[in-house]
Design a protein around this motif. Sequence first.
Motif, PDB file in Angstrom:
ATOM      1  N   UNK A 278      15.000  -4.313  86.183  1.00 23.94           N
ATOM      2  CA  UNK A 278      14.460  -3.695  87.391  1.00 23.94           C
ATOM      3  C   UNK A 278      14.404  -4.738  88.494  1.00 23.94           C
ATOM      4  N   UNK A 279      14.558  -4.267  89.717  1.00 23.73           N
ATOM      5  CA  UNK A 279      14.346  -5.108  90.895  1.00 23.73           C
ATOM      6  C   UNK A 279      13.241  -4.462  91.705  1.00 23.73           C
ATOM      7  N   UNK A 280      12.007  -4.599  91.197  1.00 17.06           N
ATOM      8  CA  UNK A 280      10.824  -4.041  91.847  1.00 17.06           C
ATOM      9  C   UNK A 280       9.644  -4.974  91.618  1.00 17.06           C
ATOM     10  N   UNK A 281       8.641  -4.830  92.433  1.00 16.54           N
ATOM     11  CA  UNK A 281       7.419  -5.613  92.275  1.00 16.54           C
ATOM     12  C   UNK A 281       6.776  -5.299  90.930  1.00 16.54           C
ATOM     13  N   UNK A 282       6.195  -6.304  90.303  1.00 14.50           N
ATOM     14  CA  UNK A 282       5.527  -6.112  89.024  1.00 14.50           C
ATOM     15  C   UNK A 282       4.325  -5.197  89.118  1.00 14.50           C
ATOM     16  N   UNK A 283       3.749  -5.058  90.321  1.00 14.49           N
ATOM     17  CA  UNK A 283       2.587  -4.204  90.503  1.00 14.49           C
ATOM     18  C   UNK A 283       2.910  -2.725  90.505  1.00 14.49           C
ATOM     19  N   UNK A 284       4.183  -2.397  90.650  1.00 11.97           N
ATOM     20  CA  UNK A 284       4.565  -0.979  90.706  1.00 11.97           C
ATOM     21  C   UNK A 284       4.611  -0.373  89.307  1.00 11.97           C
ATOM     22  N   UNK A 285       4.108   0.825  89.209  1.00 11.90           N
ATOM     23  CA  UNK A 285       4.089   1.514  87.916  1.00 11.90           C
ATOM     24  C   UNK A 285       5.457   2.117  87.586  1.00 11.90           C
ATOM     25  N   UNK A 286       6.213   2.514  88.602  1.00 12.15           N
ATOM     26  CA  UNK A 286       7.501   3.161  88.354  1.00 12.15           C
ATOM     27  C   UNK A 286       8.609   2.105  88.250  1.00 12.15           C
ATOM     28  N   UNK A 287       8.921   1.777  87.012  1.00 14.93           N
ATOM     29  CA  UNK A 287       9.991   0.818  86.751  1.00 14.93           C
ATOM     30  C   UNK A 287      10.970   1.487  85.791  1.00 14.93           C
ATOM     31  N   UNK A 288      12.031   2.091  86.342  1.00 16.99           N
ATOM     32  CA  UNK A 288      12.954   2.869  85.517  1.00 16.99           C
ATOM     33  C   UNK A 288      13.613   2.063  84.394  1.00 16.99           C
ATOM     34  N   UNK A 289      13.953   0.805  84.658  1.00 18.21           N
ATOM     35  CA  UNK A 289      14.579  -0.021  83.620  1.00 18.21           C
ATOM     36  C   UNK A 289      13.658  -0.221  82.436  1.00 18.21           C
ATOM     37  N   UNK A 290      12.384  -0.508  82.710  1.00 20.40           N
ATOM     38  CA  UNK A 290      11.412  -0.679  81.635  1.00 20.40           C
ATOM     39  C   UNK A 290      11.231   0.633  80.880  1.00 20.40           C
ATOM     40  N   UNK A 291      11.148   1.726  81.608  1.00 16.08           N
ATOM     41  CA  UNK A 291      10.974   3.030  80.960  1.00 16.08           C
ATOM     42  C   UNK A 291      12.149   3.333  80.025  1.00 16.08           C
ATOM     43  N   UNK A 292      13.366   3.061  80.491  1.00 14.35           N
ATOM     44  CA  UNK A 292      14.545   3.283  79.651  1.00 14.35           C
ATOM     45  C   UNK A 292      14.512   2.410  78.398  1.00 14.35           C
ATOM     46  N   UNK A 293      14.125   1.146  78.569  1.00 14.19           N
ATOM     47  CA  UNK A 293      14.050   0.233  77.424  1.00 14.19           C
ATOM     48  C   UNK A 293      13.034   0.737  76.408  1.00 14.19           C
ATOM     49  N   UNK A 294      11.859   1.152  76.886  1.00 17.75           N
ATOM     50  CA  UNK A 294      10.814   1.635  75.985  1.00 17.75           C
ATOM     51  C   UNK A 294      11.246   2.897  75.246  1.00 17.75           C
ATOM     52  N   UNK A 295      12.013   3.755  75.925  1.00 14.93           N
ATOM     53  CA  UNK A 295      12.497   4.978  75.278  1.00 14.93           C
ATOM     54  C   UNK A 295      13.601   4.685  74.265  1.00 14.93           C
ATOM     55  N   UNK A 296      14.394   3.641  74.495  1.00 12.68           N
ATOM     56  CA  UNK A 296      15.508   3.297  73.624  1.00 12.68           C
ATOM     57  C   UNK A 296      15.045   2.653  72.310  1.00 12.68           C
ATOM     58  N   UNK A 297      13.945   1.916  72.369  1.00 10.06           N
ATOM     59  CA  UNK A 297      13.466   1.164  71.208  1.00 10.06           C
ATOM     60  C   UNK A 297      13.076   2.072  70.046  1.00 10.06           C
ATOM     61  N   UNK A 298      13.409   1.626  68.850  1.00  7.96           N
ATOM     62  CA  UNK A 298      13.081   2.343  67.604  1.00  7.96           C
ATOM     63  C   UNK A 298      12.339   1.397  66.666  1.00  7.96           C
ATOM     64  N   UNK A 299      11.646   1.940  65.642  1.00  6.73           N
ATOM     65  CA  UNK A 299      10.962   1.064  64.684  1.00  6.73           C
ATOM     66  C   UNK A 299      11.931   0.019  64.111  1.00  6.73           C
ATOM     67  N   UNK A 300      11.429  -1.211  64.034  1.00  4.81           N
ATOM     68  CA  UNK A 300      12.249  -2.312  63.539  1.00  4.81           C
ATOM     69  C   UNK A 300      12.906  -3.103  64.651  1.00  4.81           C
ATOM     70  N   UNK A 301      13.008  -2.509  65.854  1.00  6.82           N
ATOM     71  CA  UNK A 301      13.589  -3.212  66.999  1.00  6.82           C
ATOM     72  C   UNK A 301      12.544  -4.192  67.567  1.00  6.82           C
ATOM     73  N   UNK A 302      12.987  -4.994  68.528  1.00  4.50           N
ATOM     74  CA  UNK A 302      12.072  -5.898  69.228  1.00  4.50           C
ATOM     75  C   UNK A 302      12.425  -5.904  70.708  1.00  4.50           C
ATOM     76  N   UNK A 303      11.404  -5.840  71.546  1.00  7.16           N
ATOM     77  CA  UNK A 303      11.578  -5.956  72.988  1.00  7.16           C
ATOM     78  C   UNK A 303      11.391  -7.423  73.345  1.00  7.16           C
ATOM     79  N   UNK A 304      12.363  -7.986  74.053  1.00  5.47           N
ATOM     80  CA  UNK A 304      12.333  -9.400  74.412  1.00  5.47           C
ATOM     81  C   UNK A 304      12.286  -9.522  75.936  1.00  5.47           C
ATOM     82  N   UNK A 305      11.381 -10.370  76.432  1.00  6.06           N
ATOM     83  CA  UNK A 305      11.320 -10.665  77.865  1.00  6.06           C
ATOM     84  C   UNK A 305      11.406 -12.171  78.044  1.00  6.06           C
ATOM     85  N   UNK A 306      11.804 -12.585  79.232  1.00  6.29           N
ATOM     86  CA  UNK A 306      11.915 -14.009  79.523  1.00  6.29           C
ATOM     87  C   UNK A 306      10.529 -14.652  79.624  1.00  6.29           C
ATOM     88  N   UNK A 307       9.606 -13.976  80.357  1.00  2.87           N
ATOM     89  CA  UNK A 307       8.218 -14.423  80.487  1.00  2.87           C
ATOM     90  C   UNK A 307       7.297 -13.217  80.441  1.00  2.87           C
TER      91      UNK A 307
END
Length: 187
Positions: free
Chosen positions: A37-66
């Motif tokens: 996403x290219x949006x402020x961290x304070x914004x609730x609507x982050x489509x990239x994050x939403x897509x990632x959260x929907x894609x994840x399944x048990x056993x997967x891992x979400x990785x962030x830089x920080x």
Amino acid sequence: MNRNTKIGYARVSTLEQNQELQLDALEKAGCEKIYSDKVSGGRADRPGLQEALEYLRPGDALIVWRLDRLGRSLKHLIEVVEDLEERGIGFASLQEGFDTTTSGGKLIFQIFGALAEFEKNLIRERTMAGLEAARARGRLGGRRNKLSDAQTKTLKKMHESKQHSVGEICKLLSISRPTFYRYLNMK
């Protein structure tokens, strides 16, 4: 079925900022798919994050830089990671070396949660103590009255005389219609 897939999430706050550092680090960490996403961290609507959260399944891992790339606040970060844990999904932050798939990472996350709860309780206690101290000095909470007692009497007399419209009275006293009716109905 456990996929054990690493899914990356990158975020920058402005269009001028560059995600390359984050993307390179996530690829190096073995992320098979990266959302961003290219949006402020304070914004609730982050489509990239939403897509990632929907894609994840048990056993997967979400990785962030920080850690600050994921959560809008400590509270939000904790909510997201708790949701992932409930779904059987791991979480890791590369810069902080934080990984909930290890017992040490789970412990640190639980400490974060306890600190956030502690902070929330301290804020609540300070607020209540401040309100109590103000009441002891004779102050009441809430918004100050828009109109003085004399202005309220004038408002009622003007309305009772039927010589002025509600709009005229509101304009004269610089108040809105809802404020007019609130003062009109005051005893």
